[in-house]
Design a protein around this motif. Structure first.
Motif, PDB file in Angstrom:
ATOM      1  N   GLN A 281     104.824  97.140  36.165  1.00 22.86           N
ATOM      2  CA  GLN A 281     103.688  96.646  36.079  1.00 22.86           C
ATOM      3  C   GLN A 281     103.674  95.193  36.324  1.00 22.86           C
ATOM      4  O   GLN A 281     104.334  94.133  35.580  1.00 22.86           O
ATOM      5  N   VAL A 282     103.290  94.595  37.438  1.00 25.85           N
ATOM      6  CA  VAL A 282     103.302  93.360  37.937  1.00 25.85           C
ATOM      7  C   VAL A 282     101.802  92.718  37.954  1.00 25.85           C
ATOM      8  O   VAL A 282     101.129  93.391  38.686  1.00 25.85           O
ATOM      9  N   THR A 283     101.893  91.499  37.395  1.00 23.10           N
ATOM     10  CA  THR A 283     100.638  90.877  37.973  1.00 23.10           C
ATOM     11  C   THR A 283     101.051  89.222  38.111  1.00 23.10           C
ATOM     12  O   THR A 283     102.208  88.765  37.664  1.00 23.10           O
ATOM     13  N   GLY A 284     100.117  88.677  38.878  1.00 23.88           N
ATOM     14  CA  GLY A 284     100.421  87.435  39.306  1.00 23.88           C
ATOM     15  C   GLY A 284      99.256  86.783  40.067  1.00 23.88           C
ATOM     16  O   GLY A 284      98.312  87.373  40.268  1.00 23.88           O
ATOM     17  N   SER A 285      99.425  85.481  40.426  1.00 25.93           N
ATOM     18  CA  SER A 285      98.573  84.923  41.389  1.00 25.93           C
ATOM     19  C   SER A 285      99.340  83.965  42.302  1.00 25.93           C
ATOM     20  O   SER A 285     100.430  83.429  41.760  1.00 25.93           O
TER      21      SER A 285
ATOM     22  N   VAL B  24      94.652  83.706  45.042  1.00 27.53           N
ATOM     23  CA  VAL B  24      94.700  85.363  45.040  1.00 27.53           C
ATOM     24  C   VAL B  24      95.203  85.653  43.766  1.00 27.53           C
ATOM     25  O   VAL B  24      96.352  85.143  43.482  1.00 27.53           O
ATOM     26  N   THR B  25      94.605  86.550  43.104  1.00 27.73           N
ATOM     27  CA  THR B  25      95.387  87.224  41.970  1.00 27.73           C
ATOM     28  C   THR B  25      95.423  88.599  42.326  1.00 27.73           C
ATOM     29  O   THR B  25      94.914  89.202  43.229  1.00 27.73           O
ATOM     30  N   TYR B  26      96.495  89.220  41.702  1.00 28.38           N
ATOM     31  CA  TYR B  26      96.873  90.708  41.935  1.00 28.38           C
ATOM     32  C   TYR B  26      97.649  91.207  40.735  1.00 28.38           C
ATOM     33  O   TYR B  26      98.023  90.720  39.922  1.00 28.38           O
ATOM     34  N   THR B  27      97.486  92.732  41.004  1.00 27.70           N
ATOM     35  CA  THR B  27      98.249  93.423  40.204  1.00 27.70           C
ATOM     36  C   THR B  27      99.201  94.548  41.106  1.00 27.70           C
ATOM     37  O   THR B  27      98.569  94.921  42.143  1.00 27.70           O
ATOM     38  N   ALA B  28     100.134  94.648  40.695  1.00 32.46           N
ATOM     39  CA  ALA B  28     101.077  95.810  41.506  1.00 32.46           C
ATOM     40  C   ALA B  28     101.709  96.757  40.483  1.00 32.46           C
ATOM     41  O   ALA B  28     102.298  96.431  39.674  1.00 32.46           O
ATOM     42  N   ASN B  29     101.314  97.998  40.678  1.00 36.01           N
ATOM     43  CA  ASN B  29     101.894  99.122  39.660  1.00 36.01           C
ATOM     44  C   ASN B  29     102.030 100.366  40.520  1.00 36.01           C
ATOM     45  O   ASN B  29     101.942 100.639  41.511  1.00 36.01           O
ATOM     46  N   GLU B  30     101.940 101.753  39.545  1.00 34.50           N
ATOM     47  CA  GLU B  30     101.951 102.827  40.360  1.00 34.50           C
ATOM     48  C   GLU B  30     100.907 103.072  41.343  1.00 34.50           C
ATOM     49  O   GLU B  30     100.932 103.989  41.906  1.00 34.50           O
ATOM     50  N   ASN B  31      99.767 102.220  41.045  1.00 31.62           N
ATOM     51  CA  ASN B  31      98.616 102.524  41.611  1.00 31.62           C
ATOM     52  C   ASN B  31      98.608 101.799  43.125  1.00 31.62           C
ATOM     53  O   ASN B  31      97.562 101.778  43.952  1.00 31.62           O
ATOM     54  N   GLY B  32      99.763 101.015  43.274  1.00 34.29           N
ATOM     55  CA  GLY B  32      99.681 100.108  44.606  1.00 34.29           C
ATOM     56  C   GLY B  32      99.418  98.459  44.202  1.00 34.29           C
ATOM     57  O   GLY B  32      99.256  98.241  43.224  1.00 34.29           O
ATOM     58  N   PHE B  33      99.388  97.593  45.175  1.00 34.17           N
ATOM     59  CA  PHE B  33      99.008  96.394  45.279  1.00 34.17           C
ATOM     60  C   PHE B  33      97.439  96.252  45.461  1.00 34.17           C
ATOM     61  O   PHE B  33      96.893  96.784  46.224  1.00 34.17           O
ATOM     62  N   GLN B  34      97.208  95.457  44.537  1.00 34.30           N
ATOM     63  CA  GLN B  34      95.764  95.289  44.316  1.00 34.30           C
ATOM     64  C   GLN B  34      95.294  93.708  44.168  1.00 34.30           C
ATOM     65  O   GLN B  34      95.080  93.170  43.007  1.00 34.30           O
ATOM     66  N   PRO B  35      95.113  93.197  45.471  1.00 29.46           N
ATOM     67  CA  PRO B  35      94.655  91.718  45.413  1.00 29.46           C
ATOM     68  C   PRO B  35      93.279  91.379  45.313  1.00 29.46           C
ATOM     69  O   PRO B  35      92.451  92.317  45.609  1.00 29.46           O
ATOM     70  N   GLN B  36      92.932  90.294  44.652  1.00 30.27           N
ATOM     71  CA  GLN B  36      91.692  89.865  44.538  1.00 30.27           C
ATOM     72  C   GLN B  36      91.331  88.300  44.872  1.00 30.27           C
ATOM     73  O   GLN B  36      92.387  87.497  44.430  1.00 30.27           O
TER      74      GLN B  36
END
Length: 102
Positions: free
Chosen positions: A66-70, A83-95
């Motif tokens: 479970q990866v989070t970052g910016s 850019v902030t993001y989450t990457a997990n079993e649901n893929g890469f989710q940038p905002q």
């Protein structure tokens, strides 16, 4: 897990090795743990990146990071983009404000 850590450190190394006009690293932190990692760096040109990862149990014998970052950088127009993001079993989710919403 070793593969992911290798990718993270290669990414950092490539960013630090990229040619730039006298850009210096002003902050560099990293920590590798048995169940995750974290790192952060900042350069003299205003670029920053930070990332944290933890091992998440998905099932009895299945784990995923479970990866989070910016990250942020100053664009050619002088504006700072983040850019902030989450990457997990649901893929890469940038905002980010400059990223189109779908």
């Amino acid at each position: 897990m070793k593969c992911v850590l290798l990718i993270v450190f290669v990414s950092i190394a490539l960013c630090m090795a990229a040619p730039a006009d006298n850009v210096q690293i002003v902050k560099l932190e990293s920590q590798v743990l048995p169940d995750g990692y974290s790192y952060a760096y900042e350069t003299s040109d205003g670029s920053k990146q930070e990332q944290q990862a933890t091992l998440k149990k998905l099932g009895p014998e299945e784990e995923a990071l479970q990866v989070t970052g910016s990250y942020s950088y100053v664009g050619d127009d002088g504006q700072t983009y983040t850019v902030t993001y989450t990457a997990n079993e649901n893929g890469f989710q940038p905002q980010g404000e400059h990223i189109p919403h779908v």
